[in-house]
Motif scaffolding. Sequence first.
Motif, PDB file in Angstrom:
ATOM      1  N   VAL A 123       0.866  -1.185   0.000  1.00  0.00           N
ATOM      2  CA  VAL A 123       0.000   0.000   0.000  1.00  0.00           C
ATOM      3  C   VAL A 123       0.898   1.230   0.000  1.00  0.00           C
ATOM      4  N   ARG A 124       0.608   2.178  -0.898  1.00  0.00           N
ATOM      5  CA  ARG A 124       1.332   3.432  -0.963  1.00  0.00           C
ATOM      6  C   ARG A 124       0.316   4.582  -0.945  1.00  0.00           C
ATOM      7  N   GLU A 194      -9.694   1.591  -7.273  1.00  0.00           N
ATOM      8  CA  GLU A 194     -10.817   1.373  -6.352  1.00  0.00           C
ATOM      9  C   GLU A 194     -10.610   2.058  -5.002  1.00  0.00           C
ATOM     10  N   MET A 195      -9.481   2.737  -4.819  1.00  0.00           N
ATOM     11  CA  MET A 195      -9.213   3.415  -3.550  1.00  0.00           C
ATOM     12  C   MET A 195      -9.912   4.773  -3.484  1.00  0.00           C
ATOM     13  N   ARG A 196     -10.329   5.148  -2.287  1.00  0.00           N
ATOM     14  CA  ARG A 196     -10.950   6.453  -2.074  1.00  0.00           C
ATOM     15  C   ARG A 196      -9.924   7.575  -2.247  1.00  0.00           C
ATOM     16  N   ILE A 227     -10.240   2.108   2.991  1.00  0.00           N
ATOM     17  CA  ILE A 227      -9.464   2.792   1.954  1.00  0.00           C
ATOM     18  C   ILE A 227     -10.058   2.586   0.558  1.00  0.00           C
ATOM     19  N   HIS A 228     -10.938   1.589   0.414  1.00  0.00           N
ATOM     20  CA  HIS A 228     -11.586   1.354  -0.875  1.00  0.00           C
ATOM     21  C   HIS A 228     -13.017   1.882  -0.865  1.00  0.00           C
ATOM     22  N   HIS A 229     -13.555   2.089  -2.059  1.00  0.00           N
ATOM     23  CA  HIS A 229     -14.953   2.505  -2.179  1.00  0.00           C
ATOM     24  C   HIS A 229     -15.871   1.444  -1.574  1.00  0.00           C
ATOM     25  N   SER A 230     -17.022   1.875  -1.082  1.00  0.00           N
ATOM     26  CA  SER A 230     -17.930   0.964  -0.370  1.00  0.00           C
ATOM     27  C   SER A 230     -18.477  -0.148  -1.265  1.00  0.00           C
ATOM     28  N   THR A 238     -13.186  -5.033   4.929  1.00  0.00           N
ATOM     29  CA  THR A 238     -12.915  -3.602   4.814  1.00  0.00           C
ATOM     30  C   THR A 238     -11.576  -3.302   5.487  1.00  0.00           C
ATOM     31  N   LEU A 239     -10.710  -2.565   4.795  1.00  0.00           N
ATOM     32  CA  LEU A 239      -9.365  -2.276   5.296  1.00  0.00           C
ATOM     33  C   LEU A 239      -9.306  -0.828   5.779  1.00  0.00           C
TER      34      LEU A 239
END
Length: 253
Positions: A123-124, A194-196, A227-230, A238-239
């Motif tokens: 993850v960055r 897919e990340m917010r 960190i990702h969209h719902s 969920t992370l």
Amino acid sequence: MKLKYISRILSCLALLAIQPAAAQNNMEKLQLKARVGYSIGATAPLGIPATIRSIESFSLTPNFMAGADVMYPLSEKFGLQAGLHYDIKDMDGEVTTKGYHMKVKMDEDELEGLYTGHVRQIVRQRMLTIPLQMTYELSRKVQLKAGPYLSILLSKKFYGYASDGYLRKDDPTGVKVVMGDKEGEWATYDFDEEMRTCQVGVAVGIDWAFYRQLGLSADLSWGLSGIHHSNFKTVEQTLYPIYGTIGLFYRIF
């Protein structure tokens, strides 16, 4: 009657004169702190799911923070603090899974199903964070703080590979696809898109002025949004970004 009206007018003028003076007095009490720090943490589910059998490795990454905060006193003990921080929240870890839902790419083919084997996750995240916190002066040198924050991501990456295992396509009895333990035999994944772009959370911390304007700080931030969209369901849990930061601050005024 005229004396009564004159008295009221003088009272109003006195209040108008006092309020700017009080505001100016509070403005003179503003605290501005520049700070730097190093964060340790992870982007992880709340609790380790049964499908993750063990954590094989976890590497420290350059998770530096730099920024400034300004505090406005509300009373002798309480204040309101806002800031602007540049945060790096990276993670590099490897786990062993069993029956873990994944979507991967292997030889240009997309495969989705239940995976058993090693998974490396990278993850960055580079972001601007705006914390808004209530402060409490525990003593002349110690200040507590807590409140929400908003992070706007400037760059984001979520990728990795699955190796030394196999994937059952679609369900536990599906076609078995084997992944090797050497580069070229791995299956890869990439979920950057897919990340917010925005993350919200809460943070608590403490500042300790140990020498004049210099001090140490300790903070814990906990993301409330994944960190990702719902609507992203490829990763089954969920992370959340959960990081602790040890830092150094300098009180400018």
